[in-house]
Design a protein around this motif. Structure first.
Motif, PDB file in Angstrom:
ATOM      1  N   SER B   1       0.833  -1.190   0.000  1.00 49.53           N
ATOM      2  CA  SER B   1       0.000   0.000   0.000  1.00 49.53           C
ATOM      3  C   SER B   1       0.872   1.245   0.000  1.00 49.53           C
ATOM      4  O   SER B   1       2.007   1.221   0.448  1.00 49.53           O
ATOM      5  CB  SER B   1      -0.911   0.007   1.213  1.00 49.53           C
ATOM      6  N   ALA B   2       0.338   2.341  -0.515  1.00 51.24           N
ATOM      7  CA  ALA B   2       1.070   3.593  -0.596  1.00 51.24           C
ATOM      8  C   ALA B   2       1.048   4.312   0.751  1.00 51.24           C
ATOM      9  O   ALA B   2       0.097   4.200   1.516  1.00 51.24           O
ATOM     10  CB  ALA B   2       0.435   4.481  -1.665  1.00 51.24           C
ATOM     11  N   VAL B   3       2.117   5.050   1.010  1.00 51.21           N
ATOM     12  CA  VAL B   3       2.182   5.902   2.201  1.00 51.21           C
ATOM     13  C   VAL B   3       1.905   7.325   1.749  1.00 51.21           C
ATOM     14  O   VAL B   3       2.584   7.846   0.857  1.00 51.21           O
ATOM     15  CB  VAL B   3       3.541   5.807   2.895  1.00 51.21           C
ATOM     16  N   ILE B   4       0.913   7.941   2.356  1.00 53.53           N
ATOM     17  CA  ILE B   4       0.426   9.239   1.911  1.00 53.53           C
ATOM     18  C   ILE B   4       0.557  10.246   3.054  1.00 53.53           C
ATOM     19  O   ILE B   4       0.168   9.950   4.183  1.00 53.53           O
ATOM     20  CB  ILE B   4      -1.051   9.133   1.483  1.00 53.53           C
ATOM     21  N   SER B   5       1.090  11.393   2.741  1.00 50.58           N
ATOM     22  CA  SER B   5       1.169  12.456   3.740  1.00 50.58           C
ATOM     23  C   SER B   5       0.413  13.680   3.230  1.00 50.58           C
ATOM     24  O   SER B   5       0.316  13.900   2.014  1.00 50.58           O
ATOM     25  CB  SER B   5       2.629  12.820   4.036  1.00 50.58           C
ATOM     26  N   GLN B   6      -0.107  14.452   4.152  1.00 48.23           N
ATOM     27  CA  GLN B   6      -0.828  15.675   3.824  1.00 48.23           C
ATOM     28  C   GLN B   6      -0.291  16.816   4.672  1.00 48.23           C
ATOM     29  O   GLN B   6       0.019  16.645   5.852  1.00 48.23           O
ATOM     30  CB  GLN B   6      -2.327  15.525   4.092  1.00 48.23           C
ATOM     31  N   LYS B   7      -0.233  17.979   4.053  1.00 47.17           N
ATOM     32  CA  LYS B   7       0.157  19.184   4.765  1.00 47.17           C
ATOM     33  C   LYS B   7      -0.803  20.309   4.420  1.00 47.17           C
ATOM     34  O   LYS B   7      -1.176  20.433   3.236  1.00 47.17           O
ATOM     35  CB  LYS B   7       1.579  19.614   4.361  1.00 47.17           C
ATOM     36  N   PRO B   8      -1.220  21.126   5.360  1.00 48.59           N
ATOM     37  CA  PRO B   8      -0.988  20.963   6.795  1.00 48.59           C
ATOM     38  C   PRO B   8      -1.918  19.907   7.385  1.00 48.59           C
ATOM     39  O   PRO B   8      -2.839  19.459   6.724  1.00 48.59           O
ATOM     40  CB  PRO B   8      -1.338  22.357   7.335  1.00 48.59           C
ATOM     41  N   SER B   9      -1.651  19.515   8.602  1.00 46.85           N
ATOM     42  CA  SER B   9      -2.543  18.554   9.252  1.00 46.85           C
ATOM     43  C   SER B   9      -3.801  19.250   9.762  1.00 46.85           C
ATOM     44  O   SER B   9      -4.869  18.635   9.864  1.00 46.85           O
ATOM     45  CB  SER B   9      -1.831  17.851  10.404  1.00 46.85           C
ATOM     46  N   ARG B  10      -3.660  20.516  10.094  1.00 46.33           N
ATOM     47  CA  ARG B  10      -4.804  21.313  10.508  1.00 46.33           C
ATOM     48  C   ARG B  10      -4.467  22.789  10.318  1.00 46.33           C
ATOM     49  O   ARG B  10      -3.302  23.166  10.286  1.00 46.33           O
ATOM     50  CB  ARG B  10      -5.200  21.035  11.951  1.00 46.33           C
ATOM     51  N   ASP B  11      -5.518  23.589  10.184  1.00 50.27           N
ATOM     52  CA  ASP B  11      -5.307  25.030  10.062  1.00 50.27           C
ATOM     53  C   ASP B  11      -6.587  25.755  10.448  1.00 50.27           C
ATOM     54  O   ASP B  11      -7.692  25.205  10.291  1.00 50.27           O
ATOM     55  CB  ASP B  11      -4.894  25.406   8.635  1.00 50.27           C
ATOM     56  N   ILE B  12      -6.401  26.946  10.939  1.00 50.87           N
ATOM     57  CA  ILE B  12      -7.515  27.839  11.232  1.00 50.87           C
ATOM     58  C   ILE B  12      -7.337  29.062  10.343  1.00 50.87           C
ATOM     59  O   ILE B  12      -6.293  29.722  10.397  1.00 50.87           O
ATOM     60  CB  ILE B  12      -7.547  28.244  12.720  1.00 50.87           C
ATOM     61  N   ILE B  90     -12.968  18.278   7.267  1.00 48.08           N
ATOM     62  CA  ILE B  90     -11.737  17.514   7.090  1.00 48.08           C
ATOM     63  C   ILE B  90     -11.594  17.221   5.606  1.00 48.08           C
ATOM     64  O   ILE B  90     -12.553  16.790   4.962  1.00 48.08           O
ATOM     65  CB  ILE B  90     -11.785  16.208   7.894  1.00 48.08           C
ATOM     66  N   TYR B  91     -10.418  17.461   5.073  1.00 48.39           N
ATOM     67  CA  TYR B  91     -10.160  17.206   3.665  1.00 48.39           C
ATOM     68  C   TYR B  91      -9.172  16.040   3.563  1.00 48.39           C
ATOM     69  O   TYR B  91      -8.105  16.068   4.162  1.00 48.39           O
ATOM     70  CB  TYR B  91      -9.621  18.453   2.970  1.00 48.39           C
ATOM     71  N   LEU B  92      -9.570  15.037   2.785  1.00 52.67           N
ATOM     72  CA  LEU B  92      -8.794  13.803   2.686  1.00 52.67           C
ATOM     73  C   LEU B  92      -8.319  13.583   1.254  1.00 52.67           C
ATOM     74  O   LEU B  92      -9.093  13.748   0.302  1.00 52.67           O
ATOM     75  CB  LEU B  92      -9.633  12.601   3.107  1.00 52.67           C
ATOM     76  N   CYS B  93      -7.096  13.165   1.136  1.00 53.48           N
ATOM     77  CA  CYS B  93      -6.525  12.758  -0.144  1.00 53.48           C
ATOM     78  C   CYS B  93      -6.477  11.229  -0.170  1.00 53.48           C
ATOM     79  O   CYS B  93      -6.147  10.601   0.844  1.00 53.48           O
ATOM     80  CB  CYS B  93      -5.118  13.331  -0.268  1.00 53.48           C
ATOM     81  N   SER B  94      -6.820  10.629  -1.291  1.00 56.01           N
ATOM     82  CA  SER B  94      -6.673   9.182  -1.409  1.00 56.01           C
ATOM     83  C   SER B  94      -6.148   8.838  -2.794  1.00 56.01           C
ATOM     84  O   SER B  94      -6.228   9.653  -3.719  1.00 56.01           O
ATOM     85  CB  SER B  94      -7.986   8.453  -1.146  1.00 56.01           C
ATOM     86  N   VAL B  95      -5.607   7.621  -2.923  1.00 54.12           N
ATOM     87  CA  VAL B  95      -4.965   7.231  -4.181  1.00 54.12           C
ATOM     88  C   VAL B  95      -5.296   5.799  -4.538  1.00 54.12           C
ATOM     89  O   VAL B  95      -5.603   4.976  -3.676  1.00 54.12           O
ATOM     90  CB  VAL B  95      -3.420   7.379  -4.088  1.00 54.12           C
ATOM     91  N   THR B  96      -5.241   5.515  -5.824  1.00 55.22           N
ATOM     92  CA  THR B  96      -5.178   4.139  -6.310  1.00 55.22           C
ATOM     93  C   THR B  96      -3.976   4.053  -7.235  1.00 55.22           C
ATOM     94  O   THR B  96      -3.534   5.062  -7.796  1.00 55.22           O
ATOM     95  CB  THR B  96      -6.426   3.705  -7.086  1.00 55.22           C
ATOM     96  N   SER B  97      -3.467   2.858  -7.412  1.00 53.44           N
ATOM     97  CA  SER B  97      -2.258   2.688  -8.197  1.00 53.44           C
ATOM     98  C   SER B  97      -2.439   1.590  -9.219  1.00 53.44           C
ATOM     99  O   SER B  97      -2.938   0.512  -8.886  1.00 53.44           O
ATOM    100  CB  SER B  97      -1.077   2.362  -7.275  1.00 53.44           C
ATOM    101  N   GLU B 102      -8.056  -0.850  -4.899  1.00 48.02           N
ATOM    102  CA  GLU B 102      -8.088  -0.386  -3.516  1.00 48.02           C
ATOM    103  C   GLU B 102      -7.698   1.086  -3.449  1.00 48.02           C
ATOM    104  O   GLU B 102      -6.818   1.547  -4.168  1.00 48.02           O
ATOM    105  CB  GLU B 102      -7.124  -1.215  -2.673  1.00 48.02           C
ATOM    106  N   GLN B 103      -8.357   1.804  -2.557  1.00 50.97           N
ATOM    107  CA  GLN B 103      -8.005   3.197  -2.310  1.00 50.97           C
ATOM    108  C   GLN B 103      -7.358   3.311  -0.939  1.00 50.97           C
ATOM    109  O   GLN B 103      -7.840   2.734   0.029  1.00 50.97           O
ATOM    110  CB  GLN B 103      -9.246   4.104  -2.346  1.00 50.97           C
ATOM    111  N   TYR B 104      -6.280   4.092  -0.898  1.00 48.53           N
ATOM    112  CA  TYR B 104      -5.578   4.353   0.353  1.00 48.53           C
ATOM    113  C   TYR B 104      -5.637   5.838   0.638  1.00 48.53           C
ATOM    114  O   TYR B 104      -5.625   6.651  -0.289  1.00 48.53           O
ATOM    115  CB  TYR B 104      -4.138   3.842   0.272  1.00 48.53           C
ATOM    116  N   PHE B 105      -5.676   6.145   1.938  1.00 48.13           N
ATOM    117  CA  PHE B 105      -5.966   7.499   2.350  1.00 48.13           C
ATOM    118  C   PHE B 105      -4.822   8.149   3.105  1.00 48.13           C
ATOM    119  O   PHE B 105      -4.077   7.485   3.837  1.00 48.13           O
ATOM    120  CB  PHE B 105      -7.209   7.506   3.250  1.00 48.13           C
ATOM    121  N   GLY B 106      -4.736   9.463   2.940  1.00 48.20           N
ATOM    122  CA  GLY B 106      -3.854  10.253   3.772  1.00 48.20           C
ATOM    123  C   GLY B 106      -4.499  10.522   5.121  1.00 48.20           C
ATOM    124  O   GLY B 106      -5.666  10.168   5.346  1.00 48.20           O
ATOM    125  N   PRO B 107      -3.763  11.161   6.029  1.00 52.78           N
ATOM    126  CA  PRO B 107      -4.260  11.392   7.390  1.00 52.78           C
ATOM    127  C   PRO B 107      -5.288  12.505   7.486  1.00 52.78           C
ATOM    128  O   PRO B 107      -5.900  12.681   8.531  1.00 52.78           O
ATOM    129  CB  PRO B 107      -2.991  11.737   8.163  1.00 52.78           C
TER     130      PRO B 107
END
Lengths: 117, 114
Positions: B1-12, B90-97, B102-107
């Motif tokens: 499975s892919a490893v997915i990172s997202q930036k930023p993790s949170r923001d106001i 919450i905004y989520l990124c996900s991928v398929t390859s 299968e879809q994998y998700f970022g945090p």
């Protein structure tokens, strides 16, 4: 249009017991995939188990297993020997096999599972 | 499975401003998806991002509000423009390859608009 229904907004189970989460779906397709995802409070969405519709055998991943009833369009998730770490929101999802470039998932509304010590 | 990172993790953020969310994958992937999720609710697909082509938006989402870039096979950005409190989510990124189904998700990125 395809739809996914999870009729149990909330469920609870005692630690070490077994719980079954329900999911039904509607589709006119004959080939498709079904998934259960887990989302704990940390919000990281984790793929728990998947099932290909053309496979008659129910998928199993350790303590997680499914009861796939294609004719009834039912796809329930059984969690055996429940652990505190199983507490999460569980989502059922569907994807058509012949989706071409459209590989989007159709999601249920989720079931919130609480595990009581 | 892919490893997915997202930036930023949170923001106001303040209303009227824009925020760009980054999604980075540790391997080349075919398709990337951007979702929005209200706390305690299910996921709503915003758009599908394919490398080298325009993103495909779902009903109710438009490019002017949610511009997406996909410059290569490992990276995508989603911008939430001219934000209002209703964009808090919450905004989520996900991928398929490849041919994987299968879809994998970022945090996820938790956005609060004040």
């Amino acid at each position: 249009a395809q739809t996914v229904t999870q009729s149990q907004p909330e469920m609870s189970v005692q630690e070490a017991e077994t719980v079954t989460l329900s999911c039904t779906y509607d589709t006119s397709e004959s080939d498709y995939y079904l998934f259960w995802y887990k989302q704990p409070p940390s919000r990281q969405m984790i793929l728990v188990i998947r099932q290909e519709a053309y496979k008659q055998q129910n998928a199993t991943e350790n303590r997680f297993s499914v009861n796939f009833q294609k004719a009834a369009k039912s796809f329930s998730l059984k969690i055996s020997d429940s652990q505190l770490g199983d507490a999460a929101m569980y989502f059922c999802a569907y994807r058509a096999l012949n989706a071409g470039n459209n590989r989007k998932l159709i999601w249920g509304l989720g079931t919130s599972l609480a595990v009581n010590p | 499975s892919a490893v997915i990172s997202q930036k930023p993790s949170r923001d106001i953020c303040q209303r009227g401003t824009s925020l760009t969310i980054q999604c980075q994958v540790d391997s080349q992937v075919t398709m990337m998806f951007w979702y929005r999720q209200q706390p305690g609710q299910s996921l709503t697909l915003i758009a599908t991002a394919n490398q080298g082509s325009e993103a495909t938006y779902e009903s109710g989402f438009v490019i002017d509000k949610f511009p997406i870039s996909r410059p290569n096979l490992t990276f995508s950005t989603l911008t939430v423009s001219n934000m209002s409190p209703e964009d808090s989510s919450i905004y989520l990124c996900s991928v398929t390859s490849g041919n994987s189904y299968e879809q994998y998700f970022g945090p996820g990125t938790r956005l609060t608009v004040t």
